[in-house]
Design an enzyme around this catalytic site. Structure first.
Site, PDB file in Angstrom:
ATOM      1  N   CYS A 128       0.822  -1.211   0.000  1.00  0.00           N
ATOM      2  CA  CYS A 128       0.000   0.000   0.000  1.00  0.00           C
ATOM      3  C   CYS A 128       0.856   1.260   0.000  1.00  0.00           C
ATOM      4  CB  CYS A 128      -0.922   0.003   1.214  1.00  0.00           C
ATOM      5  SG  CYS A 128      -0.049   0.094   2.798  1.00  0.00           S
ATOM      6  N   HIS A 266      -1.623   1.235   7.225  1.00  0.00           N
ATOM      7  CA  HIS A 266      -2.143   1.185   5.856  1.00  0.00           C
ATOM      8  C   HIS A 266      -2.067   2.559   5.208  1.00  0.00           C
ATOM      9  CE1 HIS A 266      -4.142  -0.530   2.494  1.00  0.00           C
ATOM     10  NE2 HIS A 266      -5.359  -0.041   2.711  1.00  0.00           N
ATOM     11  N   ASN A 296      -8.951   3.430  -1.778  1.00  0.00           N
ATOM     12  CA  ASN A 296      -8.146   2.326  -1.276  1.00  0.00           C
ATOM     13  C   ASN A 296      -7.391   1.669  -2.429  1.00  0.00           C
ATOM     14  OD1 ASN A 296      -7.075   0.541   0.566  1.00  0.00           O
ATOM     15  ND2 ASN A 296      -9.034  -0.290   1.251  1.00  0.00           N
TER      16      ASN A 296
END
Length: 730
Positions: A128, A266, A296
């Site tokens: 990520c 994240h 995301n």
């Protein structure tokens, strides 16, 4: 550095264990007198980084382990640089061109403006941290340019010790982009979860010269700095603590709220906000309304087509906020740098003011046009000086050729154009001197340093980087921290003039011609001994054509082959292969007739160097000397070393100690030798009435010096006798 002494046992018993005893020694050097220049202090390491390293049993150093903190892969990891002093200070940033705070719309969504690239999918990989910066970079280029940059190239070629799916942080991303390692196109290096190697020689599509660091939020209402960045630039990369448990994530509403104290894990992208988003939409009701709209990197099948809402009252959203911007890759032609891994630490003299400098050697006849460095406080003032013809070790000697000053509102990585380009000649030393004056933070000097298990590729040489408390007395950074450099880069372009292209265009000259160039008389502006390669850009008789003369140079290309692995170093010490991108072949251009001496360094304990293949040929396994009188190609071949051998049976290799024991049969007095290893060699059952010796800790050459250790599983002695040396029984 800790000094580790391991005490082996030479006695056999069943079952058998050995103990490892660690002794830590410290060497204190007491100078005869205090130096005139005080030594700077290293800022404390980010406590979240320290905690993460301590809690991670195997930090996936150069490995492929994926890290997960929820039901899906995440990957945001702490940086060793501590930015906690910035928290809550976003409202104090002063911009000359800002939208006044307090007048932002109730809702704002960059998707409606065409300023968001498509949702990507990181898959089963802790990447990520690579996707969220690219989401910001792609956004800030929209709507004028539409790009899909390669996250695969970033995760594979960051240059840091963590594995390609083991997570990362923004300092790693900034280092990769700031050294022009990328971005490259997704089409050139498509995303692959399993891939940990990217092709070399890919085209860098943009130059990232500016990355803005938005301070962490201080409260649920501290959102204006993020809103300001969204409206001025585009997508803001941020981080959060992500756990898909139903107490935090509402699948029905694609909303998320976490009120705990765990660290962030994240990296995501903020694309907008909604001040009226109802608190009732969250799985657990927060104290009030309002949410950020988040993109995301888990694909379009997750959330609301890949998007979700995060409450303003979430305790971790709005941490590690960055805006990534880019310029045309043609703006500057050359980068001078000693810090390809970017900022790892910060130094200071217990003062908000610090001086730092790099001394570079010009590679060609060109103009230095800009410099870059990091700032770590809001509204930091700076002064930049460029000196020509400097003396080694003296950054402010020589001639002051340019200076500029100003204030930078945001912390982050910044490029400052010089007020006038400065011409330098090949071989000339020039220095970039930077003075930073922070409003409050006492460690204003950014540095690339060696951090075990994180930035072990950091290297430095004496005479490159310097620090000072006052700009007068300087300390070489290598006397402060080994393998340390300050984070200062310089950017240059070929020195060109206006004129008419002549018949000498494209020719090579040892003596500078004074006719038939871009225009008569240009040769008087050329310095150095040549030979030169003349180039003219424009029509054959155009009056505004551009002409440049560069020292003739040729590329040296080195490839690594074979089943083993290793590194190629050079004298002069400016060539290493594989480079920080991990790629091979590696290439660097050198002025004609430069002599380069290449040294092959096989990976200790795993490989051997078997020889060179070069034109003209280098023979044997010694150094390879290359004279750059033409383009040269060199191949270094490494072989994977055997794991286990038997002294009395040369030339035969074994993969386990047990296999070697079986091959011995009834030959008493044999010696089994095992290489240094990280994974145990397996179990061993001694069931024949013979005496053998088991020796561990050998290097790849199986020399007589077995100073390391080898580990194995269970050892059972049912018959015969055994002598052990340098063996650890797990």
């Amino acid at each position: 550095m800790d000094s580790i002494c391991q005490i082996p046992t030479n006695q056999a018993r069943s079952p058998m264990k050995t103990s490892i005893i660690r002794f830590v020694t410290a060497l204190v050097l007491i100078p005869a007198a205090l130096p005139a220049e005080p030594l700077p202090q290293n800022a404390p390491v980010n406590p979240e980084f320290v905690e993460f390293v301590a809690q991670t049993a195997v930090p996936a150093v150069m490995g492929t382990t994926s890290i997960t903190d929820s039901t899906r892969r995440t990957g945001q990891r702490p940086s060793p640089v501590d930015f906690s002093h910035l928290k809550g200070k976003g409202s104090l940033i002063t911009l000359p061109y800002r939208i006044e705070r307090g007048v932002y719309p109730v809702t704002y969504d960059l998707r409606s403006l065409g300023k968001v690239s498509p949702v990507r999918n990181q898959g089963d990989c802790g990447a990520c941290w690579a996707f969220s910066p690219m989401a910001s970079l792609e956004s800030t280029l929209l709507t004028g340019e539409s790009w899909d940059f390669s996250e695969n190239n970033l995760k594979n070629t960051s240059g840091f010790d963590w594995g390609h799916c083991a997570g990362g942080n923004d300092d790693m991303a900034i280092a990769y982009l700031g050294r022009w390692g990328g971005p490259v196109s997704e089409a050139d290096d498509p995303y692959s979860v399993s891939s940990n190697v990217s092709p070399g020689g890919l085209t860098t599509r943009k130059h990232v010269q500016e990355v803005l660091h938005i301070p962490d939020r201080g409260s649920a209402a501290d959102n204006d700095a993020i809103k300001q960045a969204l409206t001025l630039y585009g997508v803001v990369k941020t981080s959060m603590y992500m756990d898909e448990s139903p107490s935090y994530y509402s699948q029905a509403n694609s909303s998320y709220y976490y009120s705990g104290s765990n660290g962030t894990n994240h990296g995501v992208a903020i694309v907008g906000w909604d001040d009226n988003y109802s608190a009732a939409n969250f799985a657990t009701t927060p104290p009030g309304n309002g949410a950020f709209i988040i993109k995301n990197s888990w694909g379009t099948s997750w959330g609301a087509a890949g998007y979700f809402y995060v409450s303003y009252y979430d305790t971790k959203i709005g941490s590690n906020n960055y805006v990534y911007t880019a310029e045309a890759a043609t703006k500057y032609a050359r980068i001078y740098q000693y810090d390809p891994l970017g900022q790892i630490s910060a130094y200071g003299y217990n003062s908000t003011t610090g001086w730092f400098s790099n001394i570079f050697t010009a590679q060609n006849y060109e103009n230095v046009e800009a410099v870059s460095f990091y700032t770590m406080d809001i509204n930091a003032a700076y002064e930049v000086y460029l000196y020509k013809g400097v003396t080694g070790g003296a950054p402010r000697s020589g001639t002051l050729a340019a200076q500029i000053s100003g204030t930078i509102p945001f912390p982050g990585y910044h490029t400052v154009p010089l007020n006038v380009p400065v011409g330098v000649t090949a071989g000339e030393r020039f220095s970039i001197v930077v003075k930073v004056i922070n409003p409050t933070y006492n460690s204003p000097i950014p540095a690339e340093t060696f951090e075990t298990g994180y930035s072990s590729q950091a290297t430095a040489s004496a005479g490159q980087s310097f620090m000072s408390s006052n700009g007068t007395a300087w300390s070489d950074v290598t006397t402060i921290t080994a393998n340390g450099n300050v984070c200062v880069k310089a950017f240059a372009s070929p020195n060109s003039v206006t004129g008419v292209c002549g018949t000498a265009n494209g020719g090579t000259f040892t003596v500078a011609p004074d006719t038939n160039l871009c225009f008569s008389g240009l040769a008087s502006a050329v310095t150095g001994s040549g030979p030169w390669q003349w180039s003219c850009y424009g029509s054959g008789s155009g009056t505004d054509a551009s002409c440049s003369a560069e020292i003739l140079s040729y590329p040296l290309t080195v490839a690594i082959a074979g089943t083993g692995s290793g590194t190629i170093n050079s004298i002069p010490a400016d060539f290493i292969c594989p480079d920080l991108t991990g790629g091979s072949p590696c290439s660097k251009t050198y002025p004609v007739n430069t002599v380069i001496t290449l040294t092959a360094m096989p990976d200790s304990g795993s490989s051997t160097f078997t020889g060179w293949s070069a034109t003209p040929p280098c023979t044997g396994t010694g150094n390879c000397e290359v004279i750059m009188d033409a383009a040269k190609n060199v191949t270094a071949t490494f072989a994977l070393a055997p794991l286990v051998t038997v002294l009395e049976r040369p030339g035969i290799e074994f993969s386990t100690i047990s296999a070697a024991y079986d091959d011995i049969g009834t030959a008493a007095g044999s010696t089994i030798r095992a290489r240094v290893n990280t994974a145990p060699f397996g179990d061993l059952l001694l069931n024949r009435d013979i005496a053998i010796t088991l020796m561990g800790g050998f290097d790849a050459e199986f020399s007589s010096d077995n100073s390391g250790y080898s580990s194995m599983g269970t050892l059972t002695v049912a018959a015969g006798s055994l002598t052990l040396e340098q063996i650890i029984i797990k």
